[in-house]
Motif scaffolding. Structure first.
Motif, PDB file in Angstrom:
ATOM      1  N   ALA A 116       0.821  -1.212   0.000  1.00  0.00           N
ATOM      2  CA  ALA A 116       0.000   0.000   0.000  1.00  0.00           C
ATOM      3  C   ALA A 116       0.857   1.264   0.000  1.00  0.00           C
ATOM      4  O   ALA A 116       0.569   2.229  -0.721  1.00  0.00           O
ATOM      5  CB  ALA A 116      -0.929  -0.005   1.215  1.00  0.00           C
ATOM      6  N   LEU A 117       1.923   1.270   0.795  1.00  0.00           N
ATOM      7  CA  LEU A 117       2.781   2.450   0.883  1.00  0.00           C
ATOM      8  C   LEU A 117       3.475   2.724  -0.446  1.00  0.00           C
ATOM      9  O   LEU A 117       3.559   3.876  -0.890  1.00  0.00           O
ATOM     10  CB  LEU A 117       3.825   2.268   1.987  1.00  0.00           C
ATOM     11  N   THR A 118       3.982   1.685  -1.100  1.00  0.00           N
ATOM     12  CA  THR A 118       4.710   1.885  -2.353  1.00  0.00           C
ATOM     13  C   THR A 118       3.795   2.412  -3.445  1.00  0.00           C
ATOM     14  O   THR A 118       4.152   3.346  -4.169  1.00  0.00           O
ATOM     15  CB  THR A 118       5.366   0.578  -2.823  1.00  0.00           C
ATOM     16  N   VAL A 394      -1.005  15.464  -2.658  1.00  0.00           N
ATOM     17  CA  VAL A 394       0.408  15.143  -2.459  1.00  0.00           C
ATOM     18  C   VAL A 394       0.820  15.363  -1.011  1.00  0.00           C
ATOM     19  O   VAL A 394       1.570  14.564  -0.432  1.00  0.00           O
ATOM     20  CB  VAL A 394       1.292  15.979  -3.409  1.00  0.00           C
ATOM     21  N   GLY A 395       0.329  16.451  -0.401  1.00  0.00           N
ATOM     22  CA  GLY A 395       0.677  16.733   0.987  1.00  0.00           C
ATOM     23  C   GLY A 395       0.243  15.613   1.925  1.00  0.00           C
ATOM     24  O   GLY A 395       1.003  15.180   2.785  1.00  0.00           O
ATOM     25  N   VAL A 396      -0.982  15.132   1.754  1.00  0.00           N
ATOM     26  CA  VAL A 396      -1.483  14.033   2.596  1.00  0.00           C
ATOM     27  C   VAL A 396      -0.688  12.758   2.334  1.00  0.00           C
ATOM     28  O   VAL A 396      -0.358  12.003   3.259  1.00  0.00           O
ATOM     29  CB  VAL A 396      -2.980  13.792   2.344  1.00  0.00           C
ATOM     30  N   SER A 397      -0.359  12.504   1.083  1.00  0.00           N
ATOM     31  CA  SER A 397       0.432  11.329   0.734  1.00  0.00           C
ATOM     32  C   SER A 397       1.796  11.375   1.408  1.00  0.00           C
ATOM     33  O   SER A 397       2.291  10.358   1.908  1.00  0.00           O
ATOM     34  CB  SER A 397       0.592  11.240  -0.785  1.00  0.00           C
ATOM     35  N   ASN A 398       2.411  12.558   1.431  1.00  0.00           N
ATOM     36  CA  ASN A 398       3.692  12.709   2.128  1.00  0.00           C
ATOM     37  C   ASN A 398       3.560  12.386   3.609  1.00  0.00           C
ATOM     38  O   ASN A 398       4.414  11.718   4.204  1.00  0.00           O
ATOM     39  CB  ASN A 398       4.210  14.141   1.967  1.00  0.00           C
ATOM     40  N   GLN A 399       2.477  12.864   4.218  1.00  0.00           N
ATOM     41  CA  GLN A 399       2.265  12.623   5.645  1.00  0.00           C
ATOM     42  C   GLN A 399       2.092  11.135   5.944  1.00  0.00           C
ATOM     43  O   GLN A 399       2.616  10.630   6.940  1.00  0.00           O
ATOM     44  CB  GLN A 399       1.040  13.410   6.106  1.00  0.00           C
ATOM     45  N   LEU A 400       1.356  10.437   5.090  1.00  0.00           N
ATOM     46  CA  LEU A 400       1.209   8.995   5.261  1.00  0.00           C
ATOM     47  C   LEU A 400       2.568   8.300   5.195  1.00  0.00           C
ATOM     48  O   LEU A 400       2.835   7.358   5.944  1.00  0.00           O
ATOM     49  CB  LEU A 400       0.276   8.433   4.182  1.00  0.00           C
ATOM     50  N   SER A 401       3.425   8.775   4.310  1.00  0.00           N
ATOM     51  CA  SER A 401       4.762   8.190   4.175  1.00  0.00           C
ATOM     52  C   SER A 401       5.576   8.397   5.440  1.00  0.00           C
ATOM     53  O   SER A 401       6.288   7.495   5.896  1.00  0.00           O
ATOM     54  CB  SER A 401       5.486   8.802   2.978  1.00  0.00           C
ATOM     55  N   PRO A 472      -8.822   6.441   2.983  1.00  0.00           N
ATOM     56  CA  PRO A 472      -9.536   5.174   2.753  1.00  0.00           C
ATOM     57  C   PRO A 472      -8.895   4.312   1.680  1.00  0.00           C
ATOM     58  O   PRO A 472      -8.919   3.081   1.771  1.00  0.00           O
ATOM     59  CB  PRO A 472     -10.951   5.633   2.351  1.00  0.00           C
ATOM     60  N   ILE A 473      -8.307   4.955   0.659  1.00  0.00           N
ATOM     61  CA  ILE A 473      -7.648   4.185  -0.398  1.00  0.00           C
ATOM     62  C   ILE A 473      -6.461   3.417   0.167  1.00  0.00           C
ATOM     63  O   ILE A 473      -6.253   2.232  -0.139  1.00  0.00           O
ATOM     64  CB  ILE A 473      -7.199   5.112  -1.544  1.00  0.00           C
ATOM     65  N   PHE A 474      -5.682   4.065   1.019  1.00  0.00           N
ATOM     66  CA  PHE A 474      -4.517   3.427   1.627  1.00  0.00           C
ATOM     67  C   PHE A 474      -4.935   2.228   2.482  1.00  0.00           C
ATOM     68  O   PHE A 474      -4.363   1.136   2.374  1.00  0.00           O
ATOM     69  CB  PHE A 474      -3.767   4.456   2.480  1.00  0.00           C
ATOM     70  N   LEU A 475      -5.938   2.410   3.318  1.00  0.00           N
ATOM     71  CA  LEU A 475      -6.415   1.315   4.175  1.00  0.00           C
ATOM     72  C   LEU A 475      -7.008   0.186   3.346  1.00  0.00           C
ATOM     73  O   LEU A 475      -6.793  -1.001   3.645  1.00  0.00           O
ATOM     74  CB  LEU A 475      -7.461   1.848   5.159  1.00  0.00           C
ATOM     75  N   MET A 477      -6.227  -0.692   0.298  1.00  0.00           N
ATOM     76  CA  MET A 477      -5.157  -1.428  -0.372  1.00  0.00           C
ATOM     77  C   MET A 477      -4.484  -2.421   0.576  1.00  0.00           C
ATOM     78  O   MET A 477      -4.151  -3.541   0.180  1.00  0.00           O
ATOM     79  CB  MET A 477      -4.128  -0.449  -0.939  1.00  0.00           C
ATOM     80  N   ILE A 478      -4.298  -2.023   1.824  1.00  0.00           N
ATOM     81  CA  ILE A 478      -3.712  -2.936   2.815  1.00  0.00           C
ATOM     82  C   ILE A 478      -4.620  -4.147   3.016  1.00  0.00           C
ATOM     83  O   ILE A 478      -4.166  -5.301   2.999  1.00  0.00           O
ATOM     84  CB  ILE A 478      -3.498  -2.212   4.166  1.00  0.00           C
ATOM     85  N   ILE A 479      -5.906  -3.889   3.181  1.00  0.00           N
ATOM     86  CA  ILE A 479      -6.868  -4.968   3.450  1.00  0.00           C
ATOM     87  C   ILE A 479      -6.961  -5.925   2.264  1.00  0.00           C
ATOM     88  O   ILE A 479      -6.916  -7.157   2.436  1.00  0.00           O
ATOM     89  CB  ILE A 479      -8.253  -4.372   3.776  1.00  0.00           C
ATOM     90  N   ILE A 480      -7.073  -5.363   1.057  1.00  0.00           N
ATOM     91  CA  ILE A 480      -7.224  -6.209  -0.140  1.00  0.00           C
ATOM     92  C   ILE A 480      -5.998  -7.095  -0.341  1.00  0.00           C
ATOM     93  O   ILE A 480      -6.112  -8.306  -0.582  1.00  0.00           O
ATOM     94  CB  ILE A 480      -7.472  -5.336  -1.389  1.00  0.00           C
ATOM     95  N   TRP A 481      -4.793  -6.507  -0.246  1.00  0.00           N
ATOM     96  CA  TRP A 481      -3.571  -7.293  -0.466  1.00  0.00           C
ATOM     97  C   TRP A 481      -3.391  -8.342   0.624  1.00  0.00           C
ATOM     98  O   TRP A 481      -2.933  -9.451   0.352  1.00  0.00           O
ATOM     99  CB  TRP A 481      -2.358  -6.367  -0.515  1.00  0.00           C
ATOM    100  N   LYS A 482      -3.763  -7.988   1.846  1.00  0.00           N
ATOM    101  CA  LYS A 482      -3.631  -8.937   2.948  1.00  0.00           C
ATOM    102  C   LYS A 482      -4.580 -10.124   2.758  1.00  0.00           C
ATOM    103  O   LYS A 482      -4.208 -11.285   3.025  1.00  0.00           O
ATOM    104  CB  LYS A 482      -3.925  -8.235   4.273  1.00  0.00           C
ATOM    105  N   LEU A 483      -5.783  -9.864   2.276  1.00  0.00           N
ATOM    106  CA  LEU A 483      -6.745 -10.938   2.046  1.00  0.00           C
ATOM    107  C   LEU A 483      -6.340 -11.809   0.855  1.00  0.00           C
ATOM    108  O   LEU A 483      -6.486 -13.034   0.891  1.00  0.00           O
ATOM    109  CB  LEU A 483      -8.145 -10.359   1.818  1.00  0.00           C
TER     110      LEU A 483
END
Length: 527
Positions: A116-118, A394-401, A472-475, A477-483
């Protein structure tokens, strides 16, 4: 029994993929080439932080939040970035790989987390490239409104694509000289701003701190205006962490990356804080054209105008324009390397790992640049408004990183402790453990409150989406890949702390004689 010489033991650590980590003179045709010098890496770090956000974003921040919000928010975000860079430098010096902190997230936390992060950061870089192309049109409006909205953007897009696809040295050299010009401009701006403030201006006389109390200043727009500046500051500082993405193509990363972390940030931090202070002192928040939906003028250009030189204002606007090109060049580079890392890690099709004869991931460069030009095409609805939306995303994406880097750092140290390898670190984050924890908690709080202005005084759905779309997109992606992949949380005792570790044998021997001294002097000047 533990080694009596920890440094020697660290150098004896082997890698399962030694050709990738070899001296730059040993070439593996299947991997990225370590061709970026210390001089270029240092300036790439500067280019990632001095760009559109500082030269153009500070105008919007001043207009929406006032001079006090500008200074305070840029200082807080600067502190977060400083701690983040220390955490990242510690990991990147130990394991210098393409993809860097995104790879660390998968290796030390969970593969779904890294996935998800990448993808999030790749999207960040693609949108950043588009935002820089849109910013070009805003800057050109300083001279004329008749230039077609697409002409300059497309021309620069072609330029940076060529710089990124030829070879990594072409990218590094272009970035070096554009960054050097930006640093010189910042220094001149700070000196000139002091002169303007004490009376060296046209029509204002002695300014002092009167603009800090004029109208609604020092805080404009209440808590909503203050909170909104955080995302602008995050956009401005964004890119600092991406210097670690160059680790896969940097000579002697165990030696050069710690230097970058320890030396570059203080200069960048100084540039940002002093610039924010001088902009707030010299330019009123309601200055005409500072921030509108149709146009924006760089505060740097305004400062030179106030000094009484229209020609100087045009020159600075041209320099700011080159800084935007530099920022776009850097974002395209970082995005293409992340897409390459996604292909290498099995998170994307293997086609993205295809290299040219100069070992440049050309499919990744082409794909990232195409996504960027698609987002750039949206600027027909109004370049000023689109730039604001892209900046928020972009700003929010940076913060998530930054949050993810903090979490990865904590897990990385837990793994080292569990496996008894803490003494192998070539560079230590002296703020551990409180630094990464503060970074995660403080940044998470900022992410939640910075969209206040989209709720008050009335709900703005488009602004709300630009502030919170990433979460929500980040979360998800984590859930989908984990499943899908049934990934598991990395246990500290089972973490991979050997693959890709950089060793003494991989380091380039120092040059002697006049060549060695010339390189040392050049590197010192860059630092």
């Amino acid at each position: 029994m533990a080694s009596k010489d920890p440094e020697k033991e660290a150098h004896d650590v082997t890698t399962s993929d030694s050709p990738d980590l070899a001296s730059p003179h040993v070439i593996n045709e299947d991997r990225l080439r370590r061709a970026l010098s210390a001089r270029q890496v240092q300036m790439i770090a500067i280019a990632g932080t001095i760009g559109t956000g500082l030269f153009l974003g500070t105008g919007r921040a001043l207009a929406t939040g006032g001079p006090a919000s500008l200074l305070i928010c840029y200082s807080i975000v600067g502190f977060i970035v400083f701690v983040t860079m220390l955490s990242l430098g510690e990991m990147a010096a130990f394991v210098p790989v393409a993809g860097s902190f995104c790879t660390f997230a998968g290796r030390y936390v969970d593969d779904a987390f890294g996935f998800a992060l990448t993808w999030n950061y790749w999207f960040n870089d693609a949108v950043s490239t588009a935002a820089d192309l849109v910013a070009l049109q805003l800057l050109v409006q300083y001279w004329s409104d008749s230039v077609p909205w697409y002409a300059l953007g497309i021309a620069v897009w072609v330029l940076i694509v060529l710089a990124n696809i030829i070879n990594v040295k072409a990218y590094g050299e272009l970035e070096y000289w554009l960054s050097l010009l930006k640093v010189a401009t910042i220094i001149v701006f700070i000196i000139l701003s002091i002169a303007v403030n004490v009376g060296g201006n046209i029509g204002y006389g002695y300014i002092g701190g009167k603009f800090w109390t004029a109208g609604d200043a020092p805080f404009v727009g209440g808590i909503g205006g203050f909170a909104s500046v955080f995302v602008t500051a995050s956009f401005a500082y964004g890119g600092t962490e991406s210097i670690a993405i160059t680790a896969g193509e940097t000579r002697n990363p165990a030696r050069n990356l710690p230097r970058v972390v320890k030396n570059v940030f203080w200069r960048i931090f100084l540039f940002y804080i002093l610039s924010a202070l001088m902009i707030g002192l010299n330019i009123p928040y309601d200055y005409p054209g500072l921030s509108t939906k149709s146009s924006r003028t760089s505060p740097f250009t305004i400062a030179f105008q106030m000094a009484g030189s229209k020609a100087a204002g045009s020159f600075v606007n041209a320099v700011v324009l080159t800084s935007v090109i530099s920022a776009g060049n850097h974002a395209l580079y970082a995005g293409s390397r992340l897409l390459y890392a996604l292909g290498s890690n099995g998170h994307a099709p293997k086609v993205f790992t295809k290299l040219t004869r100069y070992q440049v991931p050309w499919v990744a460069v082409a794909t990232t640049s195409l996504v960027a030009i698609v987002f750039f095409s949206l600027s027909f609805v109004g370049s000023g408004q689109v730039w604001t939306w892209l900046q928020n995303i972009v700003g929010v994406s940076n913060q998530l990183s930054w949050i993810c880097i903090g979490i990865s750092s904590l897990r990385f140290r837990a793994g080292l402790k569990a496996q008894g390898k803490e003494h192998l670190l070539p560079f230590r984050n002296w703020t551990y453990p409180w630094g990464p924890i503060v970074c995660v908690v403080l940044t998470s709080f900022i992410v939640l409150v910075q969209g206040w202005s989209s709720f008050s005084p009335s709900f703005a759905p488009v602004d709300f989406v630009s502030f919170y779309l990433e979460l929500p997109i980040f979360l998800l992606m984590i859930i989908i890949w984990k499943l899908l992949k049934k990934t598991e949380f990395r246990k500290a005792s089972e973490m991979d702390l050997e693959t890709d570790v950089y060793t003494k044998e991989d380091m380039e021997p120092p040059q002697k004689g006049w060549k060695g001294w010339s390189k040392r002097i050049g590197t010192w000047l860059c630092f």
